[in-house]
Structures are given as structure tokens and as C-alpha cells.
Design a protein around this motif. Structure first.
Motif: not given
Length: 208
Positions: A17-18, A177, A112, A20-22, A27, A101, A105, A179
Motif C-alpha cells: 500500500s505504501m 491513473n 513505477r 503504491s501510494e508514495q 517509504t 486491489e 497495487r 484503478k
């Protein structure tokens, strides 16, 4: 599942989760530990090589799950209609992967963080596409008498079909972007696949 496996799974989900988000670089292991509710020492107990090992595990699991779904789509065909339906079924299978989900991710992390992937991880991604290409070429060969293209053009034709599918996925998930791949985009992509199969079919061929 044993307690140790549950803990590892929790760490992976938090990190996934982290990342994929930041992003991976932004991280820290301390952030992962805090979010997972464990000490830094516990994280290194489960993943001795730290954040890099966690990334490798997430990428490996994601590629493995996608490979299983994609590899199972092939079956023998007899008509161009069969070919068209098989390609559309493959596309729909791929779309379904990203409705989960965790799979979404994992895919975004893989895209990325591509510069961080090992050669074997990058090769695995290429191998998935190559397996699809090989199977589609074999399918074209099964119905070559119904097609208006020669065998030497099969690989190029398959390349175009794969590009149609790839563009749909990358445009929606990476560039926009989003989902999920929308029904409208699915409809357009499947229409393009249908058009492509019609273009390679002999005009005087009647399929019964």
C-alpha cells in the motif's frame, strides 16, 4: 496459515500500500514497521534484507499471480470467430486481474519501480508477453487457410493485437491513473480486436 506467515503477509500488504501510494524510495522501513504495528527488529526478522527484499517479494507474487491467470486462457480454435473470441477472453481476463486491489497495487509498483527491478524480474515480464505472442501465432497457424495474410506476417499481426491490449491497459491504469478499466474502454478495445480479425480474414471465407 501460521502466525509467522500471517505477520509476513501483514507486512507485505502494508508495504504494498505504501509503495503504491508514495513510492519505494520515499517509504522507510520504520514507516512500514509502525504501520504494521511491529518493531524494526521484527521486520528484519521476517525480511533480513529489509525494504528491498519486501519489494522483490511483492513483485514476484504479483507477476506469479498474473502469469497463472494469463497462461490458462489458450484452447484450440477452428474458425476466425474462435480466434476473435479467444483474444477478447484473454483481454477480459487481464482486465479482471486489475479489479483486485492487491493485483492493481502490485502492477503499479512493478511499472513505477521498473528501474529497480532485477534482470530476472524484467525478463519475467517480457516472458509473459512472449508466451502470449507464441500462443497467438500458433492459433493463426491453425486457421491459416481462412486468413488473407501469409505465415511470415503472423508475428507482426500478433504484435498489433498485443499493442491494442497493452494500450488500453497502460492508458487507463498508468497514464490516467484509473484503478479499473472502464466498460467504455473495454467496448472500444474489443471493437478494435474484432476489426483486426476481420481485416486478416479472407473475404470469400464462410465460417460454419
Amino acid at each position: 496459515m501460521e502466525k509467522s506467515e500471517l505477520q509476513k503477509d501483514k507486512i507485505l500488504k502494508v508495504a504494498q500500500s505504501m509503495f503504491s501510494e508514495q513510492g519505494f524510495e520515499a517509504t522507510t522501513t520504520r514507516e512500514i514497521s509502525r504501520e504494521a504495528g511491529i518493531s524494526d527488529g521484527s521486520l528484519y526478522y521476517y525480511f533480513p534484507d529489509g525494504k528491498r527484499e519486501i519489494l522483490d517479494t511483492i513483485v514476484h507474487q504479483g507477476i506469479e499471480s498474473r502469469t497463472v491467470v494469463i497462461d490458462d486462457w489458450f484452447s484450440e480454435i477452428k474458425t476466425v470467430s474462435d480466434l476473435e473470441q479467444q483474444i477478447i477472453n484473454l483481454y477480459e481476463r487481464i482486465c479482471l486481474i486489475f479489479e483486485d486491489e492487491d493485483s492493481y497495487r502490485s502492477f503499479m509498483i512493478t511499472i513505477r519501480e521498473r528501474p529497480l527491478l532485477t534482470d530476472s524480474q524484467s525478463d519475467w515480464l517480457l516472458e509473459i508477453l512472449n508466451n502470449i505472442r507464441i500462443k497467438l501465432v500458433k492459433e493463426l497457424d491453425l486457421i491459416k487457410d481462412l486468413l488473407n495474410i501469409s505465415s511470415k506476417n503472423f508475428d507482426d499481426t500478433v504484435g498489433i493485437i498485443i499493442s491494442i491490449i497493452q494500450k488500453s491497459i497502460y492508458d487507463e491504469l498508468v497514464l490516467k491513473n484509473n484503478k479499473v478499466i472502464s466498460d467504455e474502454v473495454k467496448r472500444i478495445t474489443e471493437s478494435e480486436i474484432s476489426l483486426m480479425t476481420k481485416l486478416i480474414t479472407k473475404e470469400d471465407t464462410s465460417e460454419k
